[in-house]
Design a protein around this motif. Structure first.
Motif, PDB file in Angstrom:
ATOM      1  N   VAL A  16       0.516  -1.005  -0.147  1.00  0.00           N
ATOM      2  CA  VAL A  16      -0.355  -0.537   0.032  1.00  0.00           C
ATOM      3  C   VAL A  16       0.724   1.252   0.109  1.00  0.00           C
ATOM      4  O   VAL A  16       1.729   1.210   1.312  1.00  0.00           O
ATOM      5  CB  VAL A  16      -0.829  -0.223   1.242  1.00  0.00           C
ATOM      6  N   VAL A  42       1.401  -2.822  -5.827  1.00  0.00           N
ATOM      7  CA  VAL A  42       1.036  -1.659  -5.135  1.00  0.00           C
ATOM      8  C   VAL A  42      -0.127  -1.140  -5.366  1.00  0.00           C
ATOM      9  O   VAL A  42      -0.740  -1.630  -7.020  1.00  0.00           O
ATOM     10  CB  VAL A  42       2.483  -0.522  -5.662  1.00  0.00           C
ATOM     11  N   ARG A  43      -0.918  -0.407  -4.796  1.00  0.00           N
ATOM     12  CA  ARG A  43      -2.131  -0.120  -4.754  1.00  0.00           C
ATOM     13  C   ARG A  43      -1.853   1.593  -4.309  1.00  0.00           C
ATOM     14  O   ARG A  43      -1.330   1.454  -2.483  1.00  0.00           O
ATOM     15  CB  ARG A  43      -2.800  -0.464  -3.259  1.00  0.00           C
ATOM     16  N   VAL A  44      -2.805   2.337  -4.809  1.00  0.00           N
ATOM     17  CA  VAL A  44      -2.349   3.947  -3.982  1.00  0.00           C
ATOM     18  C   VAL A  44      -3.412   4.743  -3.567  1.00  0.00           C
ATOM     19  O   VAL A  44      -4.470   4.747  -4.110  1.00  0.00           O
ATOM     20  CB  VAL A  44      -2.057   4.787  -5.236  1.00  0.00           C
TER      21      VAL A  44
END
Lengths: 147, 583
Positions: A16, A42-44
């Motif tokens: 994250v 990945v997460r934004v």
């Protein structure tokens, strides 16, 4: 306390990233515009400023099963809100010390300065954190209890 | 129960070639709360926007999520479209599936498709908790304040006064004109600097819209854009007793034009630290020239009044020396040194002018021709190299240097040495910066909001920067920048009220413990504890929505509108594939 090595070729870490609006989020956009490729792990989460990072957000991510957390802000001196990145630096430094006490190595939580013009650096950072966390293996501290 | 519409853009092939847009829409149709989901080739096109409007109308949507390019591209477009259909624009959220998904995972359609869905789900979780918001409206006091009575401050003040606005001009000295009063002639036309500035001073004094505060300092600033309160303290004239007079001005816009000072010769130990007689700075030489030009007598040196026959000018004294002094270029020294050497040969015929330089920078209009012409016609001698040492030798100043173009070591005896000292922010710039909350850069100069696109805005809204307080500049650039600040303030004054983005901090007074941690952490002074009501208030006109107070608030009484801690936690939760937590 070192974690046992659990390197797993098939392990896909979950990361994250909390990115500030003015620098790193814009840098992440530039990575896209210039077609830099990086792993999809990945997460934004968009924040207006890295100084808005709350340790609760980081802990929540770790307890929900994130294997790594990235906090991205403007370079020192470049903060749109004057000094938010220094607030983030102090907070993350203290958080990492506390996490270490609980056996969570500091390599799980990264703080990086990435400007709006550093698309390439953003992509490199994502590749680097993904590879590092992959080597470390899955995080073990997610909250897993049934009630 | 919310009825969310999700609109997934193909962006031609930009998204659709990497994300399976049909699969994503199919998944979305099963999501709780999603009343409508579709994809289209270009959502930002007129037909694309029409699809959004139609769905809002026909399906009575409460929220819209557009999955497309970065919100930095088209958030405004889609918010506008929704508002045309009667939806509050802040009920629209953008899921960034182009810059942060399709464009960066081009080889992996499966992963990109799942990630795009995940990003949309996370955006839905945020959108669900959004509230309709209204633009913040702030009234404007149409009066201005200018700090600094040099050429930049005077220009800004005159321009505002001529546009019809009351303008207070605060100058700490007892005369106007600033550093220009000390200059002899200006480059490239050798105009008398005092004669150039004098009519401006008269014009200013005669203008009824200008209130002049000489011998005065700003001691306190409160308020915010459109509504500042500035306390000004005026000292009694010299020789008179009495307490300083204190006045408070209410103004809407402010120009900081606090100018520069020269880096002191005393700081240059390699050049004698100010202890070698007849080693002076550029402004002191201007005064010698000024006197000579006024009387017609040749330039004489300060120590013994000897008529000057040889002068060594040393450029970059303290500039471009990151290890010992200032890292930056002071910009005007190349030009004024050439001018000073030229005027010297005019006032003291036969005098030798040697100029020690690193590079010659002539970046202003006509200055290349000016400098080159003087070198050829006046026989100015330029020696490329850095002076290593200078000291008193008998009646002269001995200068050790080297000509790096020939490799020759040189020892030169001069009657006078003029140091083109680095320009630094004026004494007191630091207090000015603190009082007005205008950030400074690493060299102490007042910092612009954006170096390219917002060069005259400070970090505080409504406070503008003009002249050498921001960075070394010549008169031309100072005047241009001053006119720009006046223009910025006039465009603010052209409206009745200011409109601001409502994405600011909010306090739940029932949870707030009035601990006050949010007050010092706010970079804008937007937080204040109401001691009677026992909770912390937000001044919405000052708040810039950075979220520093939200992070520090121990019991989360504080939040950003439509970006609350719960909304952030929900996004994290959705990203990590858990069920939505109950609200």
């Amino acid at each position: 306390m070192a974690e046992p090595a659990k390197t797993n070729e098939n392990f896909e870490p979950r990361i994250v990233a909390f990115l500030c609006h003015w620098c790193t989020y814009t840098g992440a956009d530039l990575a896209g515009t210039t077609r830099q490729q990086y792993p999809p792990n990945v997460r934004v989460v968009h924040l207006m400023c890295s100084g808005a990072i709350d340790v609760v957000y980081v802990l929540k991510a770790l307890m929900d099963g994130a294997d790594g957390v990235l906090i991205g802000g403007c370079h020192p001196g470049d903060c749109h809100y004057q000094s938010g990145n220094f607030k983030a630096r102090r907070r993350v430094s203290i958080l990492n010390k506390v996490l270490e006490q609980f056996g969570i190595p500091r390599d799980r939580v990264w703080l990086r300065w990435i400007s709006a013009s550093e698309g390439r650096k953003f992509a490199e950072t994502i590749r680097e954190i993904t590879a590092t966390v992959k080597d470390m293996g899955p995080a073990e501290f997610k909250a897993e209890w049934d009630v | 129960m919310e009825r969310i519409g999700v609109f997934l853009c193909w962006c031609g092939a930009n998204i659709a070639s990497t994300v399976d847009v049909h699969q994503v829409v199919e998944w979305l149709r099963d999501v709780n709360g999603v009343a409508h989901a579709e994809n289209y080739m270009y959502m930002c096109s007129d037909p694309g926007q029409e699809l959004i409007k139609k769905a809002i109308r026909e399906k009575n949507l409460t929220n819209v999520v557009v999955a497309s390019c970065s919100p930095r591209m088209h958030e405004k477009t889609f918010r506008k479209a929704a508002s045309l259909e009667g939806m509050n624009p802040y009920m629209v959220e953008i899921a960034n599936v182009r810059e942060q998904c399709s464009w960066v995972h081009q080889g992996d359609k499966d992963a990109a498709t799942r990630k795009a869905f995940n990003i949309i789900m996370s955006t839905i979780s945020k959108a669900k908790a959004n509230n309709p918001l209204e633009t913040i409206r702030v009234p404007i006091t149409r009066r201005a304040l200018v700090v600094g009575g040099g050429v930049a401050g005077m220009t800004a003040a005159l321009e505002l006064a001529e546009a019809g606005y009351y303008t207070a001009l605060v100058e700490r000295d007892d005369t106007l004109g600033g550093k220009m009063r000390r200059l002899s002639r200006t480059f490239p036309y050798h105009e008398d600097a005092s004669a150039v500035i004098a009519p401006k001073i008269e014009e200013l004094k005669a203008n009824d819209n200008i209130k002049l505060y000489l011998r005065s300092d700003v001691t306190e600033v409160s308020g915010y854009v459109g509504n500042f309160q500035v306390t000004i303290e005026t000292r009694p004239t010299e020789g008179e007793d009495g307490a300083p007079e204190v006045v408070t001005e209410e103004v809407g816009g402010i120009v900081l034009a606090t100018g520069y000072d020269l880096y002191p010769v005393a700081a240059m130990s390699e050049y004698g630290g100010g202890k070698v007689p007849d080693v002076i700075d550029g402004l002191e030489f201007e005064e010698l020239l000024k006197e000579s030009l006024a009387t017609g007598a040749p330039v004489k040196r300060p120590s013994d009044g000897k008529e000057v026959e040889s002068v060594v000018f040393i450029q970059c004294s303290g500039s471009r020396d990151p290890e010992h002094h200032k890292p930056y270029c002071s910009r005007v020294c190349c030009l004024y040194t050439n001018k000073q050497a030229t005027l010297l040969t005019q006032q003291n015929p036969g005098a030798k002018a040697l100029i020690s330089y690193m590079d010659i920078r002539t970046d202003c209009k006509l200055t290349e021709e000016y400098c080159q012409g003087n070198i050829e016609e006046k026989g100015l001698v330029y020696i490329r190299g850095r002076v290593s040492r200078l000291y008193r030798e008998g009646d002269a100043v001995r200068v050790w240097t080297a000509d790096t173009l020939t490799g020759e070591k040189l020892e030169i005896d001069a009657d006078l040495v003029v140091l083109a000292m680095a320009i630094e922010p004026s004494v007191g710039a630091e207090q000015i910066s603190k009082m007005f909350r205008a950030a400074v850069d690493t060299n102490g100069f007042l910092q612009e909001s954006h170096i390219k696109l917002r060069p005259v805005e400070s970090s505080t809204m409504g406070v503008y920067l003009a002249g050498a307080a921001q960075y070394p500049k010549d008169i031309t650039d100072s005047v241009s920048q001053a006119l720009a600040t006046a223009s910025k303030i006039q465009s603010m004054f052209a409206s009745d009220e200011l409109h601001q983005d409502p994405l600011v901090a909010l306090v739940n007074p029932e949870v707030c413990a009035a601990c006050g941690l949010c007050v010092p952490i706010c970079p804008y002074g937007a937080r204040e504890v109401d001691e009677r009501a026992r909770f912390s208030r937000v001044n919405e006109a000052l708040c810039q929505g950075c979220g520093a107070c939200v992070a520090i608030c121990p019991n989360k009484a504080c939040m950003l509108k439509n970006d609350t801690p719960m909304q952030v936690l929900n996004q994290i939760h959705t990203f990590l594939g858990k069920e939505e937590p109950a609200q």
